[in-house]
Design a protein around this motif. Structure first.
Motif, PDB file in Angstrom:
ATOM      1  N   SER A  69       0.849  -1.185   0.000  1.00 28.78           N
ATOM      2  CA  SER A  69       0.000   0.000   0.000  1.00 28.78           C
ATOM      3  C   SER A  69       0.883   1.233   0.000  1.00 28.78           C
ATOM      4  O   SER A  69       1.787   1.361   0.821  1.00 28.78           O
ATOM      5  CB  SER A  69      -0.882  -0.001   1.241  1.00 28.78           C
ATOM      6  OG  SER A  69      -1.555   1.212   1.358  1.00 28.78           O
ATOM      7  N   THR A  70       0.630   2.097  -0.915  1.00 28.07           N
ATOM      8  CA  THR A  70       1.349   3.366  -0.969  1.00 28.07           C
ATOM      9  C   THR A  70       0.435   4.444  -0.421  1.00 28.07           C
ATOM     10  O   THR A  70      -0.698   4.593  -0.888  1.00 28.07           O
ATOM     11  CB  THR A  70       1.731   3.722  -2.420  1.00 28.07           C
ATOM     12  OG1 THR A  70       2.480   2.646  -2.960  1.00 28.07           O
ATOM     13  CG2 THR A  70       2.532   5.002  -2.476  1.00 28.07           C
ATOM     14  N   PRO A  71       0.907   5.163   0.605  1.00 30.78           N
ATOM     15  CA  PRO A  71       0.048   6.203   1.153  1.00 30.78           C
ATOM     16  C   PRO A  71      -0.214   7.279   0.107  1.00 30.78           C
ATOM     17  O   PRO A  71       0.604   7.505  -0.777  1.00 30.78           O
ATOM     18  CB  PRO A  71       0.843   6.758   2.337  1.00 30.78           C
ATOM     19  CG  PRO A  71       2.243   6.315   2.127  1.00 30.78           C
ATOM     20  CD  PRO A  71       2.196   5.104   1.259  1.00 30.78           C
ATOM     21  N   ASP A 112       2.396  18.307  -2.820  1.00 33.67           N
ATOM     22  CA  ASP A 112       3.758  18.564  -3.299  1.00 33.67           C
ATOM     23  C   ASP A 112       4.537  17.295  -3.572  1.00 33.67           C
ATOM     24  O   ASP A 112       5.751  17.329  -3.729  1.00 33.67           O
ATOM     25  CB  ASP A 112       4.521  19.432  -2.292  1.00 33.67           C
ATOM     26  CG  ASP A 112       3.917  20.826  -2.176  1.00 33.67           C
ATOM     27  OD1 ASP A 112       3.391  21.329  -3.190  1.00 33.67           O
ATOM     28  OD2 ASP A 112       3.967  21.395  -1.078  1.00 33.67           O
ATOM     29  N   GLY A 113       3.885  16.151  -3.598  1.00 35.22           N
ATOM     30  CA  GLY A 113       4.581  14.915  -3.919  1.00 35.22           C
ATOM     31  C   GLY A 113       4.366  13.846  -2.878  1.00 35.22           C
ATOM     32  O   GLY A 113       3.687  14.048  -1.876  1.00 35.22           O
ATOM     33  N   PRO A 114       4.978  12.667  -3.091  1.00 34.47           N
ATOM     34  CA  PRO A 114       4.728  11.518  -2.212  1.00 34.47           C
ATOM     35  C   PRO A 114       5.273  11.682  -0.798  1.00 34.47           C
ATOM     36  O   PRO A 114       4.802  11.016   0.119  1.00 34.47           O
ATOM     37  CB  PRO A 114       5.417  10.364  -2.938  1.00 34.47           C
ATOM     38  CG  PRO A 114       6.368  10.995  -3.885  1.00 34.47           C
ATOM     39  CD  PRO A 114       5.837  12.353  -4.210  1.00 34.47           C
ATOM     40  N   ASP A 115       6.238  12.572  -0.574  1.00 33.45           N
ATOM     41  CA  ASP A 115       6.784  12.746   0.773  1.00 33.45           C
ATOM     42  C   ASP A 115       6.040  13.801   1.578  1.00 33.45           C
ATOM     43  O   ASP A 115       6.277  13.969   2.767  1.00 33.45           O
ATOM     44  CB  ASP A 115       8.271  13.119   0.700  1.00 33.45           C
ATOM     45  CG  ASP A 115       9.120  11.975   0.151  1.00 33.45           C
ATOM     46  OD1 ASP A 115       8.723  10.807   0.364  1.00 33.45           O
ATOM     47  OD2 ASP A 115      10.152  12.245  -0.468  1.00 33.45           O
ATOM     48  N   ASP A 116       5.141  14.526   0.930  1.00 35.68           N
ATOM     49  CA  ASP A 116       4.370  15.561   1.607  1.00 35.68           C
ATOM     50  C   ASP A 116       3.148  14.907   2.251  1.00 35.68           C
ATOM     51  O   ASP A 116       2.411  14.186   1.600  1.00 35.68           O
ATOM     52  CB  ASP A 116       3.938  16.615   0.582  1.00 35.68           C
ATOM     53  CG  ASP A 116       3.401  17.868   1.244  1.00 35.68           C
ATOM     54  OD1 ASP A 116       3.941  18.247   2.306  1.00 35.68           O
ATOM     55  OD2 ASP A 116       2.448  18.444   0.714  1.00 35.68           O
ATOM     56  N   PRO A 117       2.912  15.139   3.552  1.00 39.67           N
ATOM     57  CA  PRO A 117       1.768  14.489   4.212  1.00 39.67           C
ATOM     58  C   PRO A 117       0.441  15.004   3.682  1.00 39.67           C
ATOM     59  O   PRO A 117       0.311  16.153   3.262  1.00 39.67           O
ATOM     60  CB  PRO A 117       1.941  14.865   5.681  1.00 39.67           C
ATOM     61  CG  PRO A 117       2.783  16.085   5.673  1.00 39.67           C
ATOM     62  CD  PRO A 117       3.651  16.003   4.452  1.00 39.67           C
TER      63      PRO A 117
END
Length: 91
Positions: free
Chosen positions: A6-8, A13-18
């Motif tokens: 599962s990818t959160p 602003d991208g995958p590292d931004d919550p």
């Protein structure tokens, strides 16, 4: 057997931004408060309730023996209990 990865969800602003998740509970809080006031009823008198609590505390701390009075005084001095009356538990 399959493996599930599962990818959160990604933030703006991208995958590292919550991801920001917010719920406005204003209407539910107003409903809760209205229900509390309705449950208390029209005869609820907050001043009388506080007066009754003060009387209960006076009764609770009345008739202390010497050791209990010393402990009470220590707790007042430490700021654990508020000063009541003349600084002594009610007689």
């Amino acid at each position: 057997m399959s493996t599930h990865h599962s990818t959160p969800p990604a933030g703006p602003d991208g995958p590292d931004d919550p991801v920001v998740f917010a719920v406005d509970l204003t209407s539910q809080e107003m409903l809760r408060r209205a229900q509390v006031m309705a449950a208390l009823g029209p005869d609820w008198d907050p001043v009388e309730v506080l007066r009754g609590e003060e009387e209960a505390y006076d009764l609770l701390y009345s008739g202390l023996d010497a050791e209990q009075q010393r402990m009470y005084d220590d707790l007042v001095a430490a700021g654990v209990l508020p000063v009541r009356g003349g600084g002594r538990a009610a007689a």
